[in-house]
Design a protein around this motif. Sequence first.
Motif, PDB file in Angstrom:
ATOM      1  N   PHE A 153       0.826  -1.213   0.000  1.00 39.74           N
ATOM      2  CA  PHE A 153       0.000   0.000   0.000  1.00 39.74           C
ATOM      3  C   PHE A 153       0.858   1.260   0.000  1.00 39.74           C
ATOM      4  O   PHE A 153       0.533   2.239  -0.673  1.00 39.74           O
ATOM      5  CB  PHE A 153      -0.947   0.015   1.205  1.00 39.74           C
ATOM      6  CG  PHE A 153      -1.996  -1.058   1.181  1.00 39.74           C
ATOM      7  CD1 PHE A 153      -2.516  -1.527  -0.008  1.00 39.74           C
ATOM      8  CD2 PHE A 153      -2.460  -1.604   2.357  1.00 39.74           C
ATOM      9  CE1 PHE A 153      -3.490  -2.513  -0.033  1.00 39.74           C
ATOM     10  CE2 PHE A 153      -3.432  -2.591   2.351  1.00 39.74           C
ATOM     11  CZ  PHE A 153      -3.948  -3.047   1.152  1.00 39.74           C
ATOM     12  N   LEU A 154       1.944   1.251   0.751  1.00 35.54           N
ATOM     13  CA  LEU A 154       2.855   2.398   0.785  1.00 35.54           C
ATOM     14  C   LEU A 154       3.471   2.656  -0.583  1.00 35.54           C
ATOM     15  O   LEU A 154       3.597   3.799  -1.015  1.00 35.54           O
ATOM     16  CB  LEU A 154       3.944   2.174   1.837  1.00 35.54           C
ATOM     17  CG  LEU A 154       4.925   3.326   2.049  1.00 35.54           C
ATOM     18  CD1 LEU A 154       4.203   4.541   2.609  1.00 35.54           C
ATOM     19  CD2 LEU A 154       6.052   2.891   2.973  1.00 35.54           C
ATOM     20  N   TYR A 155       3.844   1.585  -1.275  1.00 31.50           N
ATOM     21  CA  TYR A 155       4.410   1.688  -2.629  1.00 31.50           C
ATOM     22  C   TYR A 155       3.434   2.420  -3.553  1.00 31.50           C
ATOM     23  O   TYR A 155       3.799   3.386  -4.225  1.00 31.50           O
ATOM     24  CB  TYR A 155       4.715   0.279  -3.148  1.00 31.50           C
ATOM     25  CG  TYR A 155       5.138   0.216  -4.582  1.00 31.50           C
ATOM     26  CD1 TYR A 155       6.447   0.483  -4.958  1.00 31.50           C
ATOM     27  CD2 TYR A 155       4.236  -0.126  -5.586  1.00 31.50           C
ATOM     28  CE1 TYR A 155       6.845   0.414  -6.276  1.00 31.50           C
ATOM     29  CE2 TYR A 155       4.623  -0.195  -6.901  1.00 31.50           C
ATOM     30  CZ  TYR A 155       5.927   0.080  -7.248  1.00 31.50           C
ATOM     31  OH  TYR A 155       6.301   0.022  -8.565  1.00 31.50           O
ATOM     32  N   PHE A 156       2.190   1.963  -3.598  1.00 27.06           N
ATOM     33  CA  PHE A 156       1.194   2.587  -4.475  1.00 27.06           C
ATOM     34  C   PHE A 156       0.857   4.015  -4.037  1.00 27.06           C
ATOM     35  O   PHE A 156       0.737   4.918  -4.870  1.00 27.06           O
ATOM     36  CB  PHE A 156      -0.097   1.756  -4.529  1.00 27.06           C
ATOM     37  CG  PHE A 156       0.048   0.487  -5.304  1.00 27.06           C
ATOM     38  CD1 PHE A 156       0.479   0.487  -6.615  1.00 27.06           C
ATOM     39  CD2 PHE A 156      -0.255  -0.725  -4.716  1.00 27.06           C
ATOM     40  CE1 PHE A 156       0.617  -0.683  -7.326  1.00 27.06           C
ATOM     41  CE2 PHE A 156      -0.124  -1.904  -5.420  1.00 27.06           C
ATOM     42  CZ  PHE A 156       0.313  -1.884  -6.731  1.00 27.06           C
ATOM     43  N   TRP A 157       0.707   4.225  -2.733  1.00 26.93           N
ATOM     44  CA  TRP A 157       0.324   5.536  -2.231  1.00 26.93           C
ATOM     45  C   TRP A 157       1.407   6.585  -2.497  1.00 26.93           C
ATOM     46  O   TRP A 157       1.107   7.692  -2.945  1.00 26.93           O
ATOM     47  CB  TRP A 157       0.022   5.430  -0.737  1.00 26.93           C
ATOM     48  CG  TRP A 157      -0.431   6.718  -0.130  1.00 26.93           C
ATOM     49  CD1 TRP A 157      -1.664   7.288  -0.229  1.00 26.93           C
ATOM     50  CD2 TRP A 157       0.354   7.610   0.665  1.00 26.93           C
ATOM     51  NE1 TRP A 157      -1.686   8.468   0.463  1.00 26.93           N
ATOM     52  CE2 TRP A 157      -0.470   8.684   1.025  1.00 26.93           C
ATOM     53  CE3 TRP A 157       1.673   7.582   1.106  1.00 26.93           C
ATOM     54  CZ2 TRP A 157      -0.012   9.737   1.799  1.00 26.93           C
ATOM     55  CZ3 TRP A 157       2.125   8.626   1.882  1.00 26.93           C
ATOM     56  CH2 TRP A 157       1.282   9.691   2.213  1.00 26.93           C
ATOM     57  N   LEU A 158       2.663   6.246  -2.216  1.00 24.59           N
ATOM     58  CA  LEU A 158       3.756   7.197  -2.451  1.00 24.59           C
ATOM     59  C   LEU A 158       3.865   7.584  -3.918  1.00 24.59           C
ATOM     60  O   LEU A 158       3.988   8.758  -4.263  1.00 24.59           O
ATOM     61  CB  LEU A 158       5.091   6.602  -1.992  1.00 24.59           C
ATOM     62  CG  LEU A 158       5.471   6.770  -0.546  1.00 24.59           C
ATOM     63  CD1 LEU A 158       6.762   6.032  -0.253  1.00 24.59           C
ATOM     64  CD2 LEU A 158       5.599   8.228  -0.179  1.00 24.59           C
ATOM     65  N   TRP A 159       3.844   6.580  -4.808  1.00 28.04           N
ATOM     66  CA  TRP A 159       4.009   6.871  -6.238  1.00 28.04           C
ATOM     67  C   TRP A 159       2.827   7.656  -6.764  1.00 28.04           C
ATOM     68  O   TRP A 159       2.986   8.598  -7.533  1.00 28.04           O
ATOM     69  CB  TRP A 159       4.211   5.577  -7.020  1.00 28.04           C
ATOM     70  CG  TRP A 159       4.393   5.815  -8.465  1.00 28.04           C
ATOM     71  CD1 TRP A 159       3.568   5.427  -9.467  1.00 28.04           C
ATOM     72  CD2 TRP A 159       5.474   6.516  -9.114  1.00 28.04           C
ATOM     73  NE1 TRP A 159       4.057   5.833 -10.687  1.00 28.04           N
ATOM     74  CE2 TRP A 159       5.224   6.506 -10.495  1.00 28.04           C
ATOM     75  CE3 TRP A 159       6.612   7.155  -8.655  1.00 28.04           C
ATOM     76  CZ2 TRP A 159       6.066   7.101 -11.414  1.00 28.04           C
ATOM     77  CZ3 TRP A 159       7.459   7.754  -9.566  1.00 28.04           C
ATOM     78  CH2 TRP A 159       7.183   7.718 -10.932  1.00 28.04           C
ATOM     79  N   ASN A 160       1.612   7.290  -6.362  1.00 29.30           N
ATOM     80  CA  ASN A 160       0.428   7.982  -6.851  1.00 29.30           C
ATOM     81  C   ASN A 160       0.355   9.416  -6.325  1.00 29.30           C
ATOM     82  O   ASN A 160      -0.003  10.330  -7.062  1.00 29.30           O
ATOM     83  CB  ASN A 160      -0.835   7.218  -6.441  1.00 29.30           C
ATOM     84  CG  ASN A 160      -2.086   7.917  -6.904  1.00 29.30           C
ATOM     85  OD1 ASN A 160      -2.320   8.068  -8.088  1.00 29.30           O
ATOM     86  ND2 ASN A 160      -2.893   8.366  -5.958  1.00 29.30           N
ATOM     87  N   THR A 161       0.722   9.627  -5.076  1.00 26.21           N
ATOM     88  CA  THR A 161       0.551  10.937  -4.458  1.00 26.21           C
ATOM     89  C   THR A 161       1.725  11.882  -4.708  1.00 26.21           C
ATOM     90  O   THR A 161       1.522  13.053  -5.022  1.00 26.21           O
ATOM     91  CB  THR A 161       0.339  10.775  -2.940  1.00 26.21           C
ATOM     92  OG1 THR A 161      -0.701   9.816  -2.730  1.00 26.21           O
ATOM     93  CG2 THR A 161      -0.053  12.075  -2.303  1.00 26.21           C
TER      94      THR A 161
END
Length: 167
Positions: A64-72
């Motif tokens: 989740f951190l991987y997706f959240w960081l890249w998306n945000t």
Amino acid sequence: MPVIIEIKNRTNWLVTLIMGLALVVCIFIILILMPLISIEESYFLSIFSYITKVVPFVAFFILFLYFWLWNTFGKTILYIKPDSMRVRYKNKLFTSSKTFLKQEIKDIQTADFRIEKTQLGTRYHFLWVDATYSVVLMNKDGEIRIIDWVTKEKADEIADRIKKIWN
């Protein structure tokens, strides 16, 4: 002195909200719920029980951190020199920068990936926005996508800037 081009990702706020909530839930489970469940009479068994129960939640937290960081907060940064180009993905976990030499690159193009042909078949990308274009480097092995999911105008602008520097 390299020319630096920064391209900010298009933020999907729904994904940011959902992944943010998932991160909070995972932290709650890891730090509060699992220690309460793992409490046993023996201190050693409590630690062992906690570690074995928390591993899947830590794995989901990292995902989740991987997706959240890249998306945000994700950015693609191009460092362009007359003889090489380095591509760095800022705020993307588990990626390193890639360097491409000018002599290895045959052409720089923009490609529309609304309909993407892969080894496993055809993938259709139905987006409400027109950001289905990528900047692609063509070399002897095929194509390498360096910037994804931008509009045609932005992709053409970036490709033209790279071509001007390299020519």
